[in-house]
Motif scaffolding. Structure first.
Motif, PDB file in Angstrom:
ATOM      1  N   CYS A   1       0.882  -1.721  -6.841  1.00 28.01           N
ATOM      2  CA  CYS A   1      -0.564  -1.564  -6.609  1.00 28.01           C
ATOM      3  C   CYS A   1      -0.943  -0.083  -6.630  1.00 28.01           C
ATOM      4  O   CYS A   1      -2.015   0.284  -7.100  1.00 28.01           O
ATOM      5  CB  CYS A   1      -0.973  -2.202  -5.289  1.00 28.01           C
ATOM      6  SG  CYS A   1      -0.960  -4.001  -5.354  1.00 28.01           S
TER       7      CYS A   1
ATOM      8  N   CYS B   1      -1.626  -7.040  -1.902  1.00 24.27           N
ATOM      9  CA  CYS B   1      -1.004  -8.184  -2.587  1.00 24.27           C
ATOM     10  C   CYS B   1       0.100  -8.862  -1.797  1.00 24.27           C
ATOM     11  O   CYS B   1       0.642  -9.871  -2.235  1.00 24.27           O
ATOM     12  CB  CYS B   1      -0.476  -7.738  -3.955  1.00 24.27           C
ATOM     13  SG  CYS B   1       1.052  -6.807  -3.848  1.00 24.27           S
TER      14      CYS B   1
ATOM     15  N   CYS C   1       2.125  -1.453  -2.019  1.00 23.25           N
ATOM     16  CA  CYS C   1       3.384  -1.552  -2.760  1.00 23.25           C
ATOM     17  C   CYS C   1       3.345  -0.544  -3.915  1.00 23.25           C
ATOM     18  O   CYS C   1       2.274  -0.051  -4.274  1.00 23.25           O
ATOM     19  CB  CYS C   1       3.618  -2.968  -3.273  1.00 23.25           C
ATOM     20  SG  CYS C   1       2.479  -3.472  -4.575  1.00 23.25           S
TER      21      CYS C   1
HETATM   22 ZN    ZN Z   1       0.606  -4.524  -3.836  1.00 18.73          ZN
END
Ligand code: ZN
Length: 331
Positions: free
Chosen positions: A49, A19, A46
């Motif tokens: 996610c 992302c 991250c």
């Molecule tokens: Zn992410």
């Protein structure tokens, strides 16, 4: 099994591969295209996610990516709906009061932009030690108003939730509009009442009918565009209307192309200027303008057309040919 680390281009250092948000962790997932067999690779991710937990239930990265993208859409649906329901200007100019609303006004748009970027973020191609292992292929992407979806169903989910639309109804309407006209399909669904089964049926049938009419019209125009009549220029009489002379040349073009109304003239305007481009822009424009005046007179005064138009008989012939071709087209 050895875990392989993917290369990270400089501009993507500390970024989530899924992302684009700041990455603090890694997940390990199978990849099938290395050394001819399955290998474990480590992908920067991250916290969010990773928190979806999708990587725990899939076998390969190719399966994982769309799953995570869908999760982002579901989890950020509130933020995404800000962009669907407001423009930035409307939001900043809105007269919300109270602490909660002030906060919404201040940060709402930003939240929307962040969510949108996460959804649309394009992962970089996978390489290990400079050797590409696979390109990121987006097989088919569905788009709505600047948002990309990895599959049709996740787009449907998003749209039906965001705009409070009946999902099966939206799906049917979309099949008529086609995936490249999603915005129009959504607009249609928002405009027509479709609370009940009966309302949905009526709305859908009306839509089918309007598509049918448009198709028929397009077909007619296509047939008419191919209409080639031959009208001898010597049999055409130039027409004098007040200070304007309508030359035989432009009348001949109109007759040969079946220009019996303004709708046809509009449609064939480019054709006219192509035909007369050798005359120079100004002259072509004069010819076109003269034709407009003539057509206007013919269409606005039936008695003038019958009694004073010197080309009455020729026009009768042209009109009968147009009518003939139309009835053929409808069969
Ligand atoms: Zn992410």
């Amino acid at each position: 099994m050895e875990v392989l680390e993917i290369d990270i281009p400089f501009e993507y250092r500390f970024k989530c591969w899924f992302c684009g948000e700041d990455s603090h962790t890694y997940i390990e997932v199978n990849h099938s295209e290395i050394n001819g067999g399955l290998s474990l690779i480590s992908i920067p991710t991250c916290d969010e996610c990773q928190s979806y937990g999708c990587h725990l239930s899939v076998i390969t990265l190719d399966e994982l990516r769309p799953l995570i993208k869908d999760k982002i859409i579901i989890r950020s649906s509130k933020e995404l709906s800000i962009g669907a329901n407001w423009t930035e200007k409307e939001l900043t100019e809105s007269d919300f009061t109270g602490n909660a609303f002030e906060g919404f006004k201040r940060s709402g748009w930003e939240m929307f932009l962040i969510a949108k970027e996460r959804v649309n973020f394009k992962a970089w191609d996978l390489c290990i030690d400079g050797i590409p292992i696979s390109e990121v292929v987006n097989e088919e992407i569905f788009e709505f108003d600047g948002l990309t979806f990895s599959n049709f169903n996740s787009m449907l989910d998003y749209l039906s939730k965001t705009f409070f639309l009946d999902k099966p109804f939206l799906k049917r309407v979309l099949t008529l509009y086609g995936n490249d006209r999603t915005i129009e399909a959504v607009k249609f669904c928002r405009l027509v009442p479709h609370e009940t089964e009966t309302e949905r049926e009526i709305a859908f049938e009306d839509l089918v009918e309007s598509f049918r009419e448009k198709d028929a019209l397009a077909l007619n125009n296509k047939i008419l565009d191919k209409l080639v009549l031959y009208v001898d220029i010597d049999s055409i009489v130039p027409v004098q209307l007040k200070n304007n002379t309508i030359p035989a040349l432009s009348i001949q073009w109109a007759m040969q192309n079946g220009v019996i109304n303004f709708e046809t003239l509009d449609r064939l305007e480019d054709n006219f200027f192509d035909t007369f481009s050798s005359e120079g822009d100004e002259k072509a424009f004069q010819l076109f303008n003269a034709l407009e005046i003539y057509l206007d007179k013919r269409l606005s005064s039936l008695s003038w057309r019958k009694n004073q138009d010197p080309n009455f008989a020729l026009w009768e012939y042209v009109e009968s040919q147009c009518k003939l071709i139309r009835t053929r087209g409808n069969k």
